[in-house]
Design a protein around this motif. Structure first.
Motif, PDB file in Angstrom:
ATOM      1  N   UNK A  41       0.765  -1.226   0.000  1.00 34.74           N
ATOM      2  CA  UNK A  41       0.000   0.000   0.000  1.00 34.74           C
ATOM      3  C   UNK A  41       0.798   1.278   0.000  1.00 34.74           C
ATOM      4  N   UNK A  42       2.076   1.236  -0.316  1.00 33.31           N
ATOM      5  CA  UNK A  42       2.893   2.452  -0.337  1.00 33.31           C
ATOM      6  C   UNK A  42       3.747   2.479  -1.598  1.00 33.31           C
ATOM      7  N   UNK A  43       4.157   3.678  -1.973  1.00 33.49           N
ATOM      8  CA  UNK A  43       5.044   3.843  -3.122  1.00 33.49           C
ATOM      9  C   UNK A  43       6.486   3.598  -2.701  1.00 33.49           C
ATOM     10  N   UNK A  44       7.268   3.058  -3.617  1.00 33.45           N
ATOM     11  CA  UNK A  44       8.687   2.813  -3.344  1.00 33.45           C
ATOM     12  C   UNK A  44       9.521   3.738  -4.207  1.00 33.45           C
ATOM     13  N   UNK A  45      10.470   4.433  -3.599  1.00 31.67           N
ATOM     14  CA  UNK A  45      11.324   5.359  -4.337  1.00 31.67           C
ATOM     15  C   UNK A  45      12.355   4.590  -5.149  1.00 31.67           C
ATOM     16  N   UNK A  46      13.010   5.292  -6.068  1.00 30.77           N
ATOM     17  CA  UNK A  46      14.079   4.674  -6.847  1.00 30.77           C
ATOM     18  C   UNK A  46      15.240   4.259  -5.947  1.00 30.77           C
ATOM     19  N   UNK A  47      15.495   5.071  -4.929  1.00 30.09           N
ATOM     20  CA  UNK A  47      16.573   4.724  -3.996  1.00 30.09           C
ATOM     21  C   UNK A  47      16.272   3.417  -3.277  1.00 30.09           C
ATOM     22  N   UNK A  48      15.015   3.268  -2.849  1.00 32.46           N
ATOM     23  CA  UNK A  48      14.646   2.032  -2.161  1.00 32.46           C
ATOM     24  C   UNK A  48      14.799   0.828  -3.075  1.00 32.46           C
ATOM     25  N   UNK A  49      14.383   0.969  -4.322  1.00 32.90           N
ATOM     26  CA  UNK A  49      14.484  -0.158  -5.245  1.00 32.90           C
ATOM     27  C   UNK A  49      15.937  -0.472  -5.581  1.00 32.90           C
ATOM     28  N   UNK A  50      16.792   0.557  -5.625  1.00 37.97           N
ATOM     29  CA  UNK A  50      18.222   0.319  -5.871  1.00 37.97           C
ATOM     30  C   UNK A  50      18.845  -0.477  -4.732  1.00 37.97           C
ATOM     31  N   UNK A  51      18.514  -0.109  -3.502  1.00 39.99           N
ATOM     32  CA  UNK A  51      19.050  -0.833  -2.354  1.00 39.99           C
ATOM     33  C   UNK A  51      18.469  -2.245  -2.302  1.00 39.99           C
ATOM     34  N   UNK A  52      17.168  -2.378  -2.614  1.00 37.86           N
ATOM     35  CA  UNK A  52      16.531  -3.697  -2.617  1.00 37.86           C
ATOM     36  C   UNK A  52      17.179  -4.609  -3.660  1.00 37.86           C
ATOM     37  N   UNK A  53      17.458  -4.064  -4.836  1.00 37.64           N
ATOM     38  CA  UNK A  53      18.127  -4.849  -5.877  1.00 37.64           C
ATOM     39  C   UNK A  53      19.487  -5.334  -5.395  1.00 37.64           C
ATOM     40  N   UNK A  54      20.258  -4.447  -4.761  1.00 35.03           N
ATOM     41  CA  UNK A  54      21.586  -4.819  -4.269  1.00 35.03           C
ATOM     42  C   UNK A  54      21.494  -5.877  -3.184  1.00 35.03           C
ATOM     43  N   UNK A  55      20.545  -5.702  -2.271  1.00 35.77           N
ATOM     44  CA  UNK A  55      20.356  -6.658  -1.180  1.00 35.77           C
ATOM     45  C   UNK A  55      19.990  -8.034  -1.739  1.00 35.77           C
ATOM     46  N   UNK A  56      19.039  -8.058  -2.670  1.00 36.73           N
ATOM     47  CA  UNK A  56      18.615  -9.328  -3.253  1.00 36.73           C
ATOM     48  C   UNK A  56      19.744  -9.974  -4.057  1.00 36.73           C
ATOM     49  N   UNK A  57      20.499  -9.164  -4.804  1.00 42.80           N
ATOM     50  CA  UNK A  57      21.624  -9.703  -5.579  1.00 42.80           C
ATOM     51  C   UNK A  57      22.680 -10.300  -4.656  1.00 42.80           C
ATOM     52  N   UNK A  58      22.934  -9.638  -3.533  1.00 41.91           N
ATOM     53  CA  UNK A  58      23.897 -10.155  -2.557  1.00 41.91           C
ATOM     54  C   UNK A  58      23.470 -11.532  -2.047  1.00 41.91           C
ATOM     55  N   UNK A  59      22.186 -11.670  -1.697  1.00 42.73           N
ATOM     56  CA  UNK A  59      21.679 -12.939  -1.182  1.00 42.73           C
ATOM     57  C   UNK A  59      21.736 -14.023  -2.262  1.00 42.73           C
ATOM     58  N   UNK A  60      21.359 -13.662  -3.490  1.00 37.55           N
ATOM     59  CA  UNK A  60      21.349 -14.638  -4.588  1.00 37.55           C
ATOM     60  C   UNK A  60      22.762 -15.123  -4.900  1.00 37.55           C
ATOM     61  N   UNK A  61      23.714 -14.218  -4.957  1.00 35.86           N
ATOM     62  CA  UNK A  61      25.105 -14.604  -5.211  1.00 35.86           C
ATOM     63  C   UNK A  61      25.622 -15.491  -4.090  1.00 35.86           C
ATOM     64  N   UNK A  62      25.213 -15.184  -2.871  1.00 34.39           N
ATOM     65  CA  UNK A  62      25.692 -15.957  -1.722  1.00 34.39           C
ATOM     66  C   UNK A  62      25.194 -17.392  -1.794  1.00 34.39           C
ATOM     67  N   UNK A  63      23.910 -17.590  -2.071  1.00 37.74           N
ATOM     68  CA  UNK A  63      23.396 -18.967  -2.114  1.00 37.74           C
ATOM     69  C   UNK A  63      23.902 -19.716  -3.345  1.00 37.74           C
ATOM     70  N   UNK A  64      24.345 -18.985  -4.350  1.00 43.21           N
ATOM     71  CA  UNK A  64      24.811 -19.633  -5.578  1.00 43.21           C
ATOM     72  C   UNK A  64      26.284 -20.013  -5.523  1.00 43.21           C
ATOM     73  N   UNK A  65      27.056 -19.370  -4.637  1.00 40.78           N
ATOM     74  CA  UNK A  65      28.508 -19.575  -4.644  1.00 40.78           C
ATOM     75  C   UNK A  65      29.085 -19.857  -3.268  1.00 40.78           C
TER      76      UNK A  65
END
Length: 408
Positions: free
Chosen positions: A325-349
């Motif tokens: 129910x809330x809008x997400x800023x570009x900054x929030x999505x940039x940090x979310x992308x980095x956080x998710x990429x970090x987790x994905x790389x970790x479980x993959x390697x």
């Protein structure tokens, strides 16, 4: 920032604070999770509880648990206790930070992680290890978090953070390279476009960079370290394995894991049984450092399907413009992308352990976290879907007044 932010940050950092050559920091983490659970019982009844219904993850955990008991009662109880502890932390963390901004947590966790980085670097230098800073067990994971710290700092509007941002870039990028932690290399390359900050041109840091890097560069070049790291990264890009002791051991483990999957493709050999099983072929084989292969070998194609579906569920929501129910800023999505990429790389390697399972469990919920570094107060929520409506009516009673944030 309040005491709860500090406690959540300390709990997070404690999980990767294994200083003593293989001595696990897990008991300390478990102690902090128990304390958080006692202090935040109400969060188990949070209005956002429906977000924790992730069907593929629930199915995977049931398969994983049943398969663990198939391997033995001891394995089954071990995984059950482990899963309860980690799910408790994930529930508390996501319930809290899906309803309130994370800037306080970022501050506390950033201080803790930089302190841990200083300890890891200092320990290695004092013991004569001037590069390849990976000798302190789980503490090496601090390097994998550094790109996330940089992305958060790049989007901060705090005057002090903005003033030291060039210095942070120089020091943390140098630390990542010297560490030899290849997961951190990959994440840094992936998120490097998000580090552009015209308010703090990196040219400001050039004198410091030259002063610090010159002796380090000479030392690393003489040792052959730079050449080995470049060769390893080039091998990654070309899809081949460079011949090193670490890589050759992992390559053998990957081959045996694939062989195990081919022999038991439907249900696998059982949770936590893959390493025991493959050592029948070769006693020297280590873990494959790849959760996808481990899950395939242990839980077969059925477990792998629901494991992958859980990850896709999380990644699909990372860049959503609206959530809860809330809008997400570009900054929030940039940090979310980095956080998710970090987790994905970790479980993959990375090899299977407590931290890897936590990374997997967190992936579906990154999309709900209020990750904008400049969000100072909870934004009001818009009308949610019907199944969330009752909970959000209660949530609106405590939300701050005002208009939803616009993306910066």
């Amino acid at each position: 920032m309040d005491l709860q932010d500090v406690l959540y940050a300390v709990t997070t950092v404690s999980l990767i604070s294994g200083f003593n050559h293989g001595h696990s920091s897990t008991p300390l983490f478990v102690l902090f999770v128990a304390l958080l659970a006692v202090l935040n019982v109400r969060l188990f009844l949070t209005p956002v509880a429906p977000i924790f219904i992730v069907p593929p993850m629930i199915v995977f955990l049931v398969i994983h648990l049943a398969s663990a008991f198939r391997s033995g009662a001891g394995d089954g109880m071990f995984f059950l206790v482990q899963a309860v502890i980690l799910l408790t932390f994930v529930w508390l963390f996501v319930a809290r930070y899906s309803m309130r901004p994370m800037h306080g947590y970022f501050t506390a966790a950033g201080v803790g992680l930089l302190g841990l980085l200083a300890y890891v670097a200092g320990w290695h230098v004092m013991h004569g290890f001037y590069f390849s800073w990976k000798r302190l067990s789980d503490a090496k994971a601090v390097f994998d978090v550094l790109p996330l710290i940089l992305v958060v700092a790049a989007r901060s509007r705090n005057a002090f953070t903005r003033s030291i941002f060039p210095l942070l870039v120089v020091v943390l990028v140098a630390a990542i390279f010297i560490s030899g932690e290849r997961k951190a290399y990959i994440l840094l390359v992936v998120v490097s476009p998000l580090l552009i900050n015209l308010r703090n041109p990196l040219t400001y840091a050039l004198p410091f960079l030259l002063l610090v890097s010159a002796p380090i560069a000479v030392s690393l070049e003489r040792s052959g370290y730079v050449e080995r790291q470049i060769e390893t990264l080039q091998g990654f890009a070309e899809g081949r394995v460079v011949k090193t002791i670490s890589n050759e051991g992992r390559s053998a483990a990957v081959r045996v894991a694939i062989q195990t999957f081919k022999q038991h493709p439907i249900f696998g050999v059982g949770t936590n049984a893959e390493l025991t099983y493959v050592r029948r072929y070769d006693p020297t084989v280590a873990a494959p450092h790849n959760e996808w292969l481990r899950v395939a070998a242990e839980n077969g194609i059925i477990g792998l399907f629901f494991y992958g579906a859980t990850v896709v569920w999380g990644l699909a929501g990372v860049l959503r413009g609206h959530v809860l129910g809330r809008s997400r800023s570009r900054s929030e999505r940039a940090v979310a992308f980095t956080f998710a990429a970090m987790l994905l790389i970790y479980v993959s390697l990375e090899a299977f352990d407590f931290i890897v399972l936590l990374a997997f469990l967190m992936i579906p919920f990154v999309q709900y976290l209020r990750l904008d570094p400049v969000e100072a107060q909870a934004a009001p929520v818009r009308a949610p879907r019907a199944r969330h409506a009752a909970g959000f009516r209660r949530l609106q009673g405590v939300a701050a007044a005002g208009s939803p944030r616009r993306a910066p």
